[in-house]
Design a protein around this motif. Sequence first.
Motif, PDB file in Angstrom:
ATOM      1  N   GLN A   1       0.823  -1.217   0.000  1.00  0.00           N
ATOM      2  CA  GLN A   1       0.000   0.000   0.000  1.00  0.00           C
ATOM      3  C   GLN A   1       0.852   1.259   0.000  1.00  0.00           C
ATOM      4  O   GLN A   1       0.490   2.261  -0.611  1.00  0.00           O
TER       5      GLN A   1
ATOM      6  N   HIS B   1      -5.655  -0.751  -3.862  1.00  0.00           N
ATOM      7  CA  HIS B   1      -6.606  -0.265  -2.855  1.00  0.00           C
ATOM      8  C   HIS B   1      -5.805   0.174  -1.639  1.00  0.00           C
ATOM      9  O   HIS B   1      -5.855  -0.439  -0.574  1.00  0.00           O
TER      10      HIS B   1
ATOM     11  N   LYS C   1      -5.928   2.468   0.527  1.00  0.00           N
ATOM     12  CA  LYS C   1      -6.477   2.961   1.788  1.00  0.00           C
ATOM     13  C   LYS C   1      -7.481   1.993   2.394  1.00  0.00           C
ATOM     14  O   LYS C   1      -8.207   2.351   3.323  1.00  0.00           O
ATOM     15  N   LEU C   2      -7.496   0.790   1.878  1.00  0.00           N
ATOM     16  CA  LEU C   2      -8.387  -0.230   2.436  1.00  0.00           C
ATOM     17  C   LEU C   2      -7.712  -0.869   3.646  1.00  0.00           C
ATOM     18  O   LEU C   2      -6.522  -1.170   3.638  1.00  0.00           O
TER      19      LEU C   2
ATOM     20  N   GLU D   1     -13.737   0.202  -0.142  1.00  0.00           N
ATOM     21  CA  GLU D   1     -12.721   1.253  -0.070  1.00  0.00           C
ATOM     22  C   GLU D   1     -13.372   2.628  -0.235  1.00  0.00           C
ATOM     23  O   GLU D   1     -12.992   3.591   0.441  1.00  0.00           O
TER      24      GLU D   1
ATOM     25  N   HIS E   1     -14.821   3.634   3.062  1.00  0.00           N
ATOM     26  CA  HIS E   1     -13.775   4.057   4.002  1.00  0.00           C
ATOM     27  C   HIS E   1     -13.286   5.471   3.670  1.00  0.00           C
ATOM     28  O   HIS E   1     -13.123   6.309   4.557  1.00  0.00           O
ATOM     29  N   LYS E   2     -13.051   5.739   2.386  1.00  0.00           N
ATOM     30  CA  LYS E   2     -12.577   7.065   1.991  1.00  0.00           C
ATOM     31  C   LYS E   2     -13.596   8.136   2.359  1.00  0.00           C
ATOM     32  O   LYS E   2     -13.237   9.226   2.813  1.00  0.00           O
TER      33      LYS E   2
END
Length: 603
Positions: A54, A169, A171-172, A216, A219-220
């Motif tokens: 990431q 992904h 920021k997952l 995702e 979450h964002k």
Amino acid sequence: KWATLICLFILSITTESRHLQKRHHEEHPRIINDIVKAVGKPAVEKLVLVMVAQDFEKCSLDEHLKVQAKIIEAVDNCEKHPEEAECKKPAIELYHDIVCKEEDIDQLYPWTTECCGKAEAERTKCFYEHREVRVEEYKIPNIEESCKEHKEHPQRAFSYYLSNIAKRHSKLYPPAVLGFAIQYNEITTECCAAEDKAKCFGERMPQVKKLTNYLEDKHKQKCRVLKEFPERVSQALTLVQVSQRFGNAKYDDVEKVTIEIAHLNEDCCKGDAVECMIERMEATEHICLAKEKLSSKLSDCCAKGVLERTPCILALPNEEPDLPIELKEYYEDEHVCENYQKDKRKYLAHFTHDYSRSHQESSPQSCLRVSRGFEMLLEKCCASANSAECLKDAPKLLEAALKENEEISKQNCGALEKLGFNDFYIQLLVRYFGKMPQVTAQTLVELTGRMAKIGVYCCGLPDNKKQPCAEEKLDILLGEMCEREKKTFINDNVHHCCVDSYANRRPCFTKLGPYANYEAPVWDESKLHFTADMCKGSADDQLKTKLVLLVEFLKMKPTCGKEKLTEVIESFRKTVVECCAAENQQACFDEKKGGLHEIIKDH
């Protein structure tokens, strides 16, 4: 099953209210040995690989594995020598210390020079903010080669899934990436044994990719709201969602869960994956300890292993209250204003809890709009000479919110059913062009196309699910648009809807009228491209190409009127159908475009 970890982000979304006090907490940094004890060494190895991929998406799998090996070497050392200074550092600090020493890291990732020089809290934030990098969409590699690799080198194949999902992904939540990788692994095992491998992969993989993107995106959006609105916004929607999840739980028990989740959301959005993971597990443990007070449905989930509990709980449907909840006490009791004045936040939080759990058919944002409206009514009535008479308007307020939700669903789903997808899409496109004519044609076509698809999906659900479904998905979509609006200003009306109130953002956009101060550019036929490209690609691609052309027309003729617009669209449709069926498509468009230009320009 481990694959159920894909549900990890469903619970935590955000909105606006003034109802909950900020939780004061002490920081308890997690050292690496705490993590190993909590989830086990094999899981730590996989989660470390996710974090590396990431942060450093340009690197190959072998390079990711090389960095992972150095971190696991430090983990092994700390298990043997926990007294060493390095092993007493927070796990995320130890991780950053190691990756910042990687040779030539600053050449591949110049931003690391800045980030690695910061103190840890700022360093974590800096790393997290630099994760927003575009990586080409994952494509299924050669099926026969993939199946051979999967069979002969299963461990490396699994690492490949982890690395590729993680860097696409960024920021997952890492355990969610792990869950998706497990599902990819299971699909690969099944499809490699299938008679028609290509068909199997073609049917199964897109479903997983779609869910990965969805989680995702959620979450964002949660993190956007935490960043852009006051802290109470996140706390309040969490209260609503927990109240709806555990419909029979008392307020005091729901408040404890809400405060803990609101706090862990803050840490998760700061980018500390380690703290985020441990706090999620702790919150789940506390929910399980209170399962008798929260919900009768929790027992099976709480009997599962530590990493399986959270997705199991989040997969549970919202629980309807066993008994009707009477809201009259909040506006008919003779001591309403006295109780409200004693502790306004607490009083409104109790109301929000009871209203939310008794209105499962309403989205959390809608519940918070009702709560805000009730707060304004209390302020007005409790300052009046006859508060009891004034508060008689409360039932009208509550009923109006439900009626509005129902009418919006009926209006949009009715239009979709009557017009069909393409014309519904065009209707949305024309409407939103009026609201924001400054947006590029491609962006506007993409935005309204996603709106139309939201309509298709949500209108197919039972009536009590339509409004929560649509508002959740539109919330994400408008959140993305408003994030872009911060960098590329559109107009004052759009800006107002983006920043004024999170809970009212969707209604604000819905009610926006045409932008009055738009100045159309001079007529320019060169912007209208009638080419054979309109006949190429998928049906979806073709439609988008045609709609980009429609927006370019609208930009130059924004006041053409409904009748003229209908004439233009119908003339254009006939030409496209005729020319796409012609042997020489481009020659057909060249011949017809003169007549089309005359129809279009004649206004």
